[in-house]
Design a protein around this motif. Sequence first.
Motif, PDB file in Angstrom:
ATOM      1  N   LYS A   3     -21.192  27.688 -31.269  1.00  0.00           N
ATOM      2  CA  LYS A   3     -22.539  27.286 -30.857  1.00  0.00           C
ATOM      3  C   LYS A   3     -22.670  25.772 -30.861  1.00  0.00           C
ATOM      4  CE  LYS A   3     -24.905  31.460 -32.471  1.00  0.00           C
ATOM      5  NZ  LYS A   3     -25.816  32.018 -33.493  1.00  0.00           N
ATOM      6  N   GLU A   4     -22.146  25.140 -31.904  1.00  0.00           N
ATOM      7  CA  GLU A   4     -22.228  23.675 -31.994  1.00  0.00           C
ATOM      8  C   GLU A   4     -21.431  23.029 -30.864  1.00  0.00           C
ATOM      9  OE1 GLU A   4     -21.356  20.141 -35.223  1.00  0.00           O
ATOM     10  OE2 GLU A   4     -21.512  22.200 -35.913  1.00  0.00           O
ATOM     11  N   ALA A   5     -20.268  23.585 -30.569  1.00  0.00           N
ATOM     12  CA  ALA A   5     -19.451  23.055 -29.474  1.00  0.00           C
ATOM     13  C   ALA A   5     -20.197  23.185 -28.144  1.00  0.00           C
ATOM     14  CB  ALA A   5     -18.111  23.775 -29.410  1.00  0.00           C
ATOM     15  N   GLN A   6     -20.853  24.321 -27.944  1.00  0.00           N
ATOM     16  CA  GLN A   6     -21.610  24.514 -26.706  1.00  0.00           C
ATOM     17  C   GLN A   6     -22.767  23.514 -26.621  1.00  0.00           C
ATOM     18  OE1 GLN A   6     -22.644  28.654 -26.949  1.00  0.00           O
ATOM     19  NE2 GLN A   6     -20.718  29.354 -26.051  1.00  0.00           N
ATOM     20  N   LEU A   7     -23.426  23.281 -27.765  1.00  0.00           N
ATOM     21  CA  LEU A   7     -24.520  22.304 -27.774  1.00  0.00           C
ATOM     22  C   LEU A   7     -23.996  20.906 -27.468  1.00  0.00           C
ATOM     23  CD1 LEU A   7     -26.636  23.460 -30.858  1.00  0.00           C
ATOM     24  CD2 LEU A   7     -27.257  23.628 -28.444  1.00  0.00           C
ATOM     25  N   ILE A   8     -22.854  20.570 -28.047  1.00  0.00           N
ATOM     26  CA  ILE A   8     -22.258  19.248 -27.802  1.00  0.00           C
ATOM     27  C   ILE A   8     -21.885  19.110 -26.330  1.00  0.00           C
ATOM     28  CG2 ILE A   8     -20.219  17.833 -28.262  1.00  0.00           C
ATOM     29  CD1 ILE A   8     -20.376  18.839 -31.180  1.00  0.00           C
ATOM     30  N   ILE A   9     -21.314  20.168 -25.765  1.00  0.00           N
ATOM     31  CA  ILE A   9     -20.935  20.137 -24.350  1.00  0.00           C
ATOM     32  C   ILE A   9     -22.172  19.972 -23.474  1.00  0.00           C
ATOM     33  CG2 ILE A   9     -20.029  21.558 -22.453  1.00  0.00           C
ATOM     34  CD1 ILE A   9     -17.970  22.652 -24.493  1.00  0.00           C
ATOM     35  N   LYS A  10     -23.238  20.733 -23.777  1.00  0.00           N
ATOM     36  CA  LYS A  10     -24.469  20.616 -22.985  1.00  0.00           C
ATOM     37  C   LYS A  10     -25.047  19.214 -23.092  1.00  0.00           C
ATOM     38  CE  LYS A  10     -25.908  25.443 -23.019  1.00  0.00           C
ATOM     39  NZ  LYS A  10     -26.905  26.414 -23.478  1.00  0.00           N
TER      40      LYS A  10
END
Length: 170
Positions: A87-94
């Motif tokens: 989830k954190e990786a997805q947030l960082i990517i977004k």
Amino acid sequence: MPLTPLDIHNKEFSRRLRGYDEDEVNEFLDQVIKDYEIVIRENKELQNQLLAVQEKLDHFANIEETLSKTIIVAQEAADEVRNNAKKEAQLIIKEAEKNADRIINESLSKSRRVSLEVEELKKQASIYRARFRTLVEAQLELLSQEGWESLEDHSSVEKEQREREVREVY
């Protein structure tokens, strides 16, 4: 109720006429008592060993259960950490994509402004060049008119006059 060595020792048999040899029966009973006592002791020792083994088994079963629960908790924690990391990786990517879009949009906007400024400067330079050319052409045309020669002649006459006046004064 089980038979005890004391029960065997205290057992009295009734007498009959042609019965067994009393000494032989007593010797046999003494031997049975000794063997029975040994068996009882061994039985108690085995029961004690069984209890100790059972306690160890219970202890190891408890450890196994604890380890099993610990492994399950660790697995759940690992899954949770993995999910949180995803989830954190997805947030960082977004967030990175948003920043990239913002930077690209700002760059395009700046590029458009610079392009418009360059075009405006080109227009101004062209206008300045046309005006300067017009001015130069007008000056050349003015110089090529015939009136300049008469000014030159008139100016040489005036010069001669001044020179005469200066000579007369001295």
